[in-house]
Design an enzyme around this catalytic site. Sequence first.
Site, PDB file in Angstrom:
ATOM      1  N   CYS A   1       0.779  -1.197   0.015  1.00 21.46           N
ATOM      2  CA  CYS A   1      -0.182  -0.058   0.132  1.00 21.46           C
ATOM      3  C   CYS A   1       1.140   1.187   0.304  1.00 21.46           C
ATOM      4  O   CYS A   1       1.536   1.524  -0.929  1.00 21.46           O
ATOM      5  CB  CYS A   1      -1.480  -0.129   0.917  1.00 21.46           C
ATOM      6  SG  CYS A   1      -2.519   1.060   0.588  1.00 21.46           S
TER       7      CYS A   1
ATOM      8  N   HIS B   1      -3.597  -4.968   0.531  1.00 24.56           N
ATOM      9  CA  HIS B   1      -3.084  -5.259   2.201  1.00 24.56           C
ATOM     10  C   HIS B   1      -2.912  -7.266   2.197  1.00 24.56           C
ATOM     11  O   HIS B   1      -3.931  -7.816   2.683  1.00 24.56           O
ATOM     12  CB  HIS B   1      -3.950  -5.494   3.079  1.00 24.56           C
ATOM     13  CG  HIS B   1      -3.286  -3.575   3.741  1.00 24.56           C
ATOM     14  ND1 HIS B   1      -2.437  -3.007   3.960  1.00 24.56           N
ATOM     15  CD2 HIS B   1      -4.085  -2.756   2.959  1.00 24.56           C
ATOM     16  CE1 HIS B   1      -2.332  -1.870   3.727  1.00 24.56           C
ATOM     17  NE2 HIS B   1      -3.849  -1.786   3.036  1.00 24.56           N
TER      18      HIS B   1
ATOM     19  N   GLU C   1      -1.292  -9.181   3.418  1.00 24.44           N
ATOM     20  CA  GLU C   1      -1.100  -9.708   5.282  1.00 24.44           C
ATOM     21  C   GLU C   1      -3.125  -9.918   5.854  1.00 24.44           C
ATOM     22  O   GLU C   1      -3.086 -11.232   6.008  1.00 24.44           O
ATOM     23  CB  GLU C   1      -0.737  -8.817   6.052  1.00 24.44           C
ATOM     24  CG  GLU C   1      -1.502  -7.368   6.112  1.00 24.44           C
ATOM     25  CD  GLU C   1      -1.326  -6.091   4.881  1.00 24.44           C
ATOM     26  OE1 GLU C   1      -1.158  -6.527   4.182  1.00 24.44           O
ATOM     27  OE2 GLU C   1      -1.359  -5.261   5.629  1.00 24.44           O
TER      28      GLU C   1
HETATM   29  N1  GLN Z   1      -2.033   6.700   2.814  1.00 26.39           N
HETATM   30  C1  GLN Z   1      -1.581   6.211   1.278  1.00 26.39           C
HETATM   31  C2  GLN Z   1      -3.531   5.994   0.714  1.00 26.39           C
HETATM   32  O1  GLN Z   1      -4.684   6.308   1.279  1.00 26.39           O
HETATM   33  C3  GLN Z   1      -2.113   4.764   1.645  1.00 26.39           C
HETATM   34  C4  GLN Z   1      -2.859   3.416   2.512  1.00 26.39           C
HETATM   35  C5  GLN Z   1      -2.385   2.384   3.482  1.00 26.39           C
HETATM   36  O2  GLN Z   1      -1.120   2.131   2.561  1.00 26.39           O
HETATM   37  N2  GLN Z   1      -3.411   1.240   3.667  1.00 26.39           N
HETATM   38  O3  GLN Z   1      -3.546   5.868  -0.777  1.00 26.39           O
END
Ligand code: GLN
Length: 546
Positions: free
Chosen positions: A382, A508, A510
């Site tokens: 992310c 994600h 994970e």
């Molecule tokens: N802050 C970034 C976004 O909103 C990444 C979000 C995250 O890592 N969950 O896209």
Amino acid sequence: MATKYVFVTGGVASSLGKGIAASGLGTLLRARGLTVALMKLDPYINVDPGTMSPFQHGEVFVTDDGAETDLDLGHYERFTGLPTTRMNNITTGQIYESVIRKERRGHYLGATVQVIPHITDEIKSRIRTLARETKCDVLIVEIGGTVGDIESLPFLEAIRQMKHDVEPNSCLYLHLTLLPYLSASGELKTKPTQHSVKELREIGIQPDGIICRTEVPTGQDERRKIALFCNVEERAVFESSNVSVIYEVPMMLHRQALDNWVVTKLGLVTHDAEMDDWKRMLDRIKSARREVTVGLVGKYVELADSYKSIYEALNHGAAHHSVRIKIRRIDSEHLEPANIAQALSGVDGILIPGGFGSRGIEGKILAANFARERKLPYFGICLGMQVALIAFAREVCGLPDANSTEFNETTPDPVIDLMASQKAVLDLGGTMRLGSYPCRLVPGTKTAAVYGKPLIRERHRHRYEVNNKYRETVEKNGLRVAGLFEETDLVEMIELADHPWFIGCQFHPEFQSRPLDPHPLFREFIGALIAHQDSQLPTRETVGAS
Ligand code: GLN
């Protein structure tokens, strides 16, 4: 068959591991062939933990259907292998929100709306809905907080009432407490447990069983004493001592016949728990000798819970390869060009997890660059993918001021930008791009080889995305787009062609890793760490030469 319920409460202290104990029981009941669901009742007033700081709450676990939930749901999924949904986690905020909405619609026909019965009815109806929807044999319901907290009272009252709403012998109450050890006298003290059970009984709940968290093993004397003073059967006093691997908890409870006791009390007829796969997984973890090191560069590295699912997924991948994973936690706020080589010396790879806000961002960009230049395995999740792209744009594509508009709204090169669908969003809670979406992998990429299939589904939690205006520029310079959400042409995965293992994903992974089924990205990342370590070993010639 009507669902049976096991309610898990906690006493004496918080953070005793109720979620893991409940999950451990879930693992065992499933291994006995029962269908199981787990649910967490959180007494705080937030509608969900999505808006809470990691300092307050730890990781926010995202479900397939896009709910931002308590991290215990991560344990539920990992221990039982079953996905959860927004129905598996309810909060005081949600309960009140729904009761107040009903009141405004005139649902209560002029009645005075009260905690009992309206709030408690709402809680019970959520519990029963989950039982009905999942058609589970046993629903394990964990009540957050500690008995004695004012805010958990409506939940405790609701579970007290449940016993009278369902058929006889359909509810079991398990209370998890702490037995403090006094080293001066060399004794385990049972008094706090007695008091906590007394408190439960004052509100009408007599626990059927007690699980004692303890640093040292309990003796029969202590267990007998607890049984006597807390009014439970002696065979219903269990202990949960410290374990080096959380996946040992089911086996530890099984050795004390907890699962056998639960099914007997609930009148369920099952075969014995089949734990062969689980035991093999534990053997692999415990017999691992070789160790690889990952540098985890994040903002909340000092907190045990903020990257919980990532730590677990790394463990799953390591267990697959029969190695141990050492996680060096590196605070990105302290990383600078002058100290980065020192901070990352000796790591076999770098992982940058998700995150929000500009604090510590330049340190993460430095770390992504370091991994690219030194050909260290890199896994960006992310925000970790976004910083990898920013670093690449700045250093390789000649765009020195490239940035995300999350960190600099007026950057001349917004390589990461707010998604169009987010532009009109004002509320912060539950408004990100959340939950499971499909991603089409680009044939011939390393990423496609890692997954071994062309179409995947992963869970998301973000507002920003790769700006497609820069795709051609970065691709021309050697960064490959490896996965796309086709509907909006959103870049989901990137990789570097001329690098041993450099992969970033907007989602994600994970959240979907399981001890019995490690996520392919984590599995292969650990493989890359091993390969990197191998490549660093001195060869016979160099040893001979020195
Ligand atoms: N802050 C970034 C976004 O909103 C990444 C979000 C995250 O890592 N969950 O896209």
